[in-house]
Write a protein that holds these residues in place. Structure first.
Motif, PDB file in Angstrom:
ATOM      1  N   ALA A  26      37.219  -0.568 -51.925  1.00 57.27           N
ATOM      2  CA  ALA A  26      36.718  -1.937 -52.051  1.00 57.27           C
ATOM      3  C   ALA A  26      36.061  -2.395 -50.757  1.00 57.27           C
ATOM      4  CB  ALA A  26      37.868  -2.875 -52.424  1.00 57.27           C
ATOM      5  N   VAL A  32      36.598  -2.641 -57.499  1.00 60.28           N
ATOM      6  CA  VAL A  32      37.927  -2.090 -57.777  1.00 60.28           C
ATOM      7  C   VAL A  32      38.681  -3.053 -58.679  1.00 60.28           C
ATOM      8  CG1 VAL A  32      40.114  -1.311 -56.777  1.00 60.28           C
ATOM      9  CG2 VAL A  32      37.961  -0.854 -55.580  1.00 60.28           C
ATOM     10  N   ASN A  65      45.245  -5.539 -51.085  1.00 58.93           N
ATOM     11  CA  ASN A  65      44.494  -5.692 -52.348  1.00 58.93           C
ATOM     12  C   ASN A  65      43.315  -6.640 -52.210  1.00 58.93           C
ATOM     13  OD1 ASN A  65      46.053  -4.137 -54.541  1.00 58.93           O
ATOM     14  ND2 ASN A  65      47.667  -5.249 -53.456  1.00 58.93           N
ATOM     15  N   LYS A  68      39.598  -7.156 -54.542  1.00 55.50           N
ATOM     16  CA  LYS A  68      39.747  -6.480 -55.830  1.00 55.50           C
ATOM     17  C   LYS A  68      39.736  -7.498 -56.962  1.00 55.50           C
ATOM     18  CE  LYS A  68      42.641  -2.796 -53.855  1.00 55.50           C
ATOM     19  NZ  LYS A  68      43.965  -2.140 -53.913  1.00 55.50           N
TER      20      LYS A  68
END
Length: 377
Positions: A26, A32, A65, A68
């Protein structure tokens, strides 16, 4: 244009290893999409370091994360599974870190997905691979460190096993997965065919220790021999280690012991210099005694002009406020939904001088279902 722009990655992952691989892709521009269970999402949302949370999710979740999307689906629901298979038709890459056999039971194993999309790069992370007695063991970082011998490299000779203070198996394995995926994407550009990429935490930790395991295998099976005090590498000669000064600590790397003896005015270690490993503890004790007599700054003022490899041992406050750290421009801010700013590190890779940053936090569970169903399904 980011190098992985327009690449679609489906991430069936939780906690650290798989999400770290998705994070790096990403960072480099890939789309993603986290596939998560409805409601609670992946387990990493509640995995917190020092109990730090931002909103409903842990700070760790947001950092690993970032940038994403989230698509929530019940993989045991036939109607949701149909939608997932449509996403697989459009994807370039799929990654998961479930235990061996889980994706196959869901009809989402490599062969199932290859029938749906023959060009798919399918990457999977396991704890110990698919063979052997350990395959069903939990793939948790501390357990892997302990099994693999890594805990006998840190600390001093008389210390018990000392674990590495980071989730090194998870992060190394995620890095290896990205390397395999990028290699497979290059191959696909030539053959048009997808591929199965398999990595596991244990293999990654073995690779991480390649120099010391190779030494063990070719040294009559002798075990690592940590220095009595100040150990920094179980297989390297004096002066390699960390030493206390009068007001802090100093790290000493590889150095000609005769040259160092002159700088420290320690002629007694010169006769021992021919075999700095056999006499390591004796040499290091003499160096430690000398360094303890003055400040870190004093020794740096002597060693650095003489090109003796050394460095002050800093804590995070000292390190992150140092001009050297600030000049590297290593930080970025993630903006949460409530406007809160979360400081973290950025992608360490530069391409043609470009620095890759993302201000987008980890997504809420299912936040992108509507958008993805409109654009990809």
């Amino acid at each position: 244009m980011a190098p992985l722009e327009n690449l679609i990655v489906l991430e069936f992952c939780q906690y650290m290893s798989g999400p770290s691989a998705g994070m790096r892709m990403a960072d480099l521009g890939a789309t993603v999409i986290k596939i998560e269970r409805p409601g609670t999402g992946e387990g990493g949302r509640q995995l917190a370091i020092r109990n730090l949370f931002a909103g409903n999710n842990s700070v760790l979740f947001h950092t690993i994360n970032r940038n994403k999307l989230s698509y929530s689906a019940n993989l045991k629901d036939p109607s949701d599974l149909i939608k997932i298979k449509k996403l697989i038709e459009k994807a370039d890459v799929l990654i998961h870190n479930f235990r061996p056999g889980v994706m196959e039971k869901l009809e989402l194993g490599f062969r199932d997905c290859a029938r749906i999309n023959p060009k798919l790069i399918y990457g999977e992370i396991s704890g110990y691979g698919k063979e052997g007695k350990w395959q069903a063991k939990p793939g948790q970082d501390l357990l892997l460190q302990s099994i693999s011998g890594l805990t006998w490299l840190s600390g001093n000779k008389n210390d018990p096993p000392v674990p590495f203070g980071l989730s090194i198996a998870d992060y190394m394995c995620g890095t290896h997965l990205v390397q395999g995926i990028l290699a497979a994407l290059i191959a696909r550009s030539k053959t048009g065919k997808g591929a199965l990429i398999e990595v596991n935490l244990l293999s990654s930790l073995i690779d991480f220790q390649f120099e010391v395991i190779t030494t063990h295998l070719n040294d009559s099976g002798k075990l690592p021999d940590r220095a009595l005090k100040g150990n920094a590498h179980a297989y390297l000669s004096a002066p390699y280690g960390i030493y206390a000064t009068s007001d802090g600590h100093l790290a000493m790397a590889m150095e000609d012991l005769k040259y160092l003896a002159a700088a420290l005015e320690l002629p007694q270690i010169i006769p021992l210099a021919e075999d700095g490993f056999t006499h390591r503890d004796q040499i290091m004790a003499a160096i430690a005694s000398a360094l303890a007599s003055a400040s870190t700054r004093h020794w740096l003022s002597i060693f650095e002009p003489a090109d003796i490899w050394c460095a002050e041992v800093q804590n995070y406050d000292q390190f992150t406020s140092h001009p050297g750290y600030l000049a590297m421009n290593l930080e970025q801010s993630i903006t949460l939904a409530d406007g809160q700013q979360l400081k973290t590190t950025r992608c360490p890779i530069r391409i043609d001088g470009h620095i890759f940053r993302s201000s987008k936090p980890g997504p809420e569970v299912g936040a992108d279902n509507r958008q993805l169903e409109q654009t990809l399904l």
